[in-house]
Design a protein around this motif. Structure first.
Motif, PDB file in Angstrom:
ATOM      1  N   ARG A  51       0.862  -1.189   0.000  1.00 50.94           N
ATOM      2  CA  ARG A  51       0.000   0.000   0.000  1.00 50.94           C
ATOM      3  C   ARG A  51       0.896   1.235   0.000  1.00 50.94           C
ATOM      4  N   GLU A  96      -0.039   4.750   0.251  1.00 56.40           N
ATOM      5  CA  GLU A  96      -0.653   6.044   0.565  1.00 56.40           C
ATOM      6  C   GLU A  96      -0.823   6.221   2.073  1.00 56.40           C
ATOM      7  N   LYS A 106      -2.276  11.820   0.989  1.00 55.03           N
ATOM      8  CA  LYS A 106      -3.583  12.397   0.650  1.00 55.03           C
ATOM      9  C   LYS A 106      -4.057  13.200   1.857  1.00 55.03           C
ATOM     10  N   ALA A 109     -14.206   8.491   5.012  1.00 52.00           N
ATOM     11  CA  ALA A 109     -14.722   7.451   4.111  1.00 52.00           C
ATOM     12  C   ALA A 109     -14.438   7.798   2.659  1.00 52.00           C
ATOM     13  N   ALA A 110     -14.505   9.085   2.332  1.00 46.38           N
ATOM     14  CA  ALA A 110     -14.248   9.498   0.957  1.00 46.38           C
ATOM     15  C   ALA A 110     -12.764   9.485   0.617  1.00 46.38           C
ATOM     16  N   VAL A 135     -10.150   7.445   2.204  1.00 43.73           N
ATOM     17  CA  VAL A 135      -9.409   6.196   2.402  1.00 43.73           C
ATOM     18  C   VAL A 135      -9.825   5.171   1.351  1.00 43.73           C
ATOM     19  N   GLY A 136      -8.824   4.587   0.686  1.00 49.91           N
ATOM     20  CA  GLY A 136      -9.106   3.615  -0.366  1.00 49.91           C
ATOM     21  C   GLY A 136      -8.196   2.407  -0.303  1.00 49.91           C
ATOM     22  N   ASP A 137      -8.154   1.666  -1.380  1.00 44.62           N
ATOM     23  CA  ASP A 137      -7.400   0.419  -1.429  1.00 44.62           C
ATOM     24  C   ASP A 137      -5.892   0.635  -1.322  1.00 44.62           C
ATOM     25  N   ASP A 138      -5.421   1.830  -1.680  1.00 43.60           N
ATOM     26  CA  ASP A 138      -3.981   2.109  -1.600  1.00 43.60           C
ATOM     27  C   ASP A 138      -3.552   2.642  -0.236  1.00 43.60           C
ATOM     28  N   THR A 139      -4.521   2.957   0.614  1.00 41.45           N
ATOM     29  CA  THR A 139      -4.205   3.567   1.906  1.00 41.45           C
ATOM     30  C   THR A 139      -3.644   2.530   2.867  1.00 41.45           C
ATOM     31  N   ARG A 142     -11.585  -0.480   5.172  1.00 42.04           N
ATOM     32  CA  ARG A 142     -10.798  -0.318   3.946  1.00 42.04           C
ATOM     33  C   ARG A 142      -9.486  -1.095   4.010  1.00 42.04           C
TER      34      ARG A 142
END
Length: 403
Positions: A119, A121, A148, A164-165, A167-171, A199
């Motif tokens: 990951r 990010e 980010k 929620a907006a 944090v994603g799969d790369d975090t 996530r």
């Protein structure tokens, strides 16, 4: 609510924590009208002065190096366990007193990244405390990661929907403050941590403006890592060592990057290779700062005696008092209350904004009202429940309206 001095005296007379002010070293400077900066540096305890004298003359002066084996070496864990129990809702074996907040944050962020390989990010708040942002940026630059930034409103703090907006799969990890250092807005730690975990990422929380001023429930919120200082509401002294928390579920795989001898499995083995100690002790690096730990020990002991819930109740009441006085006296003069008005959403300080805040702040300090200025236009009124009185606040606000 009345805004008279008589009412302030009534509030002090009915304050069940008022007697604890006598536990602190009196302010010898006769020019100080009010000390409202305990959220930057708490006042010294009389017990700390006595303990330091005993340390110098007995433990250090008489027992000399033998004191390491007579209790000094276990202080980081012993105090950490008590701090966890009294102040931050952590079961034994998860909190240790070590280093500065900056170093503890570096250790925990690096450890979190190692637990989420692949990951790339790190997420943080664009308005987080500078040290937090600088350390995140430095780690990202060192390892080629992306940062980010959430652009939160300081008045509300970072919201769960913003996280929620972001944090994603790369975090790999998110780094946030529990209480905003400007507005005192309280983040929803439990809800945000759940989102981060959903996530697949980890959460590092900075507790500098909450520990000792309000209950924190790290275990209940399933927090991964947390750090915090001890020289604010725990009154441990300037530069006193910070602490870090590592959830026990991560201990097996936890590795921190500054592997010094005190964190080794056997510190006297003088081994060729580093083998980490079991559990939270592996988070240590160098020799524990014993003189600084004395203040932490005494600050935590007083909090245990008083009870963090009672401290929190007075912090809320003092905040209401500041806002009441500000609304009547200062808002008509161009000031704005820039902290949440709800007791449940506000920490232990109130931010007042004014276009000429920097000049006014220095004028206030020159006139004995010790506050601090926060760029670009904030005057921060710190409310340390164990040392701050209602008449003291009344005098301070009276000086502010005449500045």
């Amino acid at each position: 609510m009345a805004t008279t001095r008589d009412w302030a005296e009534h509030l002090d007379a009915n304050d069940e924590l008022a007697a604890y002010r006598d536990r602190f070293v009196p302010i010898a400077d006769p020019g100080v009208v009010a000390y409202l900066d305990g959220n930057s540096l708490g006042r010294p305890l009389l017990a700390t002065a006595e303990r330091l004298d005993r340390l110098v003359h007995q433990e250090w002066g008489s027992r000399l190096i033998r004191s390491w084996g007579e209790g000094w070496l276990t202080l980081p864990e012993r105090i950490g366990d008590e701090l966890g129990r009294v102040a931050i809702g952590a079961a034994p074996g998860q909190v240790i007193v070590a280093d500065s907040t900056s170093v503890c944050l570096y250790k925990t962020v690096r450890a979190a990244l190692a637990l989420r390989p692949g990951r790339t990010e790190i997420v943080t708040d664009a308005s987080n405390f500078p040290t937090d942002r600088f350390i995140v940026d430095g780690i990202a630059e060192q390892f080629g990661l992306t940062v980010k930034r959430i652009s939160s409103d300081p008045l509300t703090g970072v919201r769960a929907d913003e996280v929620a907006a972001a944090v994603g799969d790369d975090t790999a990890v998110i780094v946030l403050s529990h209480v905003d250092y400007r507005s005192a807005a309280i983040a929803d730690m439990a809800a945000i941590t759940r989102i981060v975990h959903d996530r697949g990422a980890l959460a590092v929380w900075d507790l500098c403006h909450s520990v000792g001023a309000m209950p924190v429930e790290l275990d209940a919120a399933d927090v991964d890592f947390a750090v915090g200082c001890t020289y604010k509401f725990l009154n441990a002294g300037p530069g006193a060592p910070a602490f870090l928390y590592v959830n026990s579920k991560l201990h097996k795989d936890f590795r921190q990057p500054i592997t010094g001898w005190i964190g080794a499995e056997d510190i006297f083995a003088m081994a060729d290779r580093f083998r980490p100690a079991a559990g939270i002790r592996s988070a240590l690096s160098g020799t524990p700062p014993i003189t600084g730990m004395v203040g932490v020990d005494e600050g935590v002991a007083l909090l245990a005696e008083v009870g963090v819930d009672r401290v929190r109740a007075k912090a809320q009441a003092l905040g209401r008092w500041v806002i009441e006085l500000a609304d009547e006296w200062l808002v008509p003069l161009g000031f704005t209350v820039a902290s949440p008005r709800s007791d449940e959403l506000r920490g232990a300080h109130v931010m007042l904004r004014h276009p000429d805040a920097e000049r006014l702040s220095q004028k206030l300090i020159d006139n004995g009202v010790i506050i601090d200025f926060r760029n670009p236009d904030g005057i921060r009124v710190g409310l340390s429940p164990l040392t701050t009185g209602y008449v003291e606040v009344w005098h301070a606000m009276d000086v502010i309206r005449g500045a």
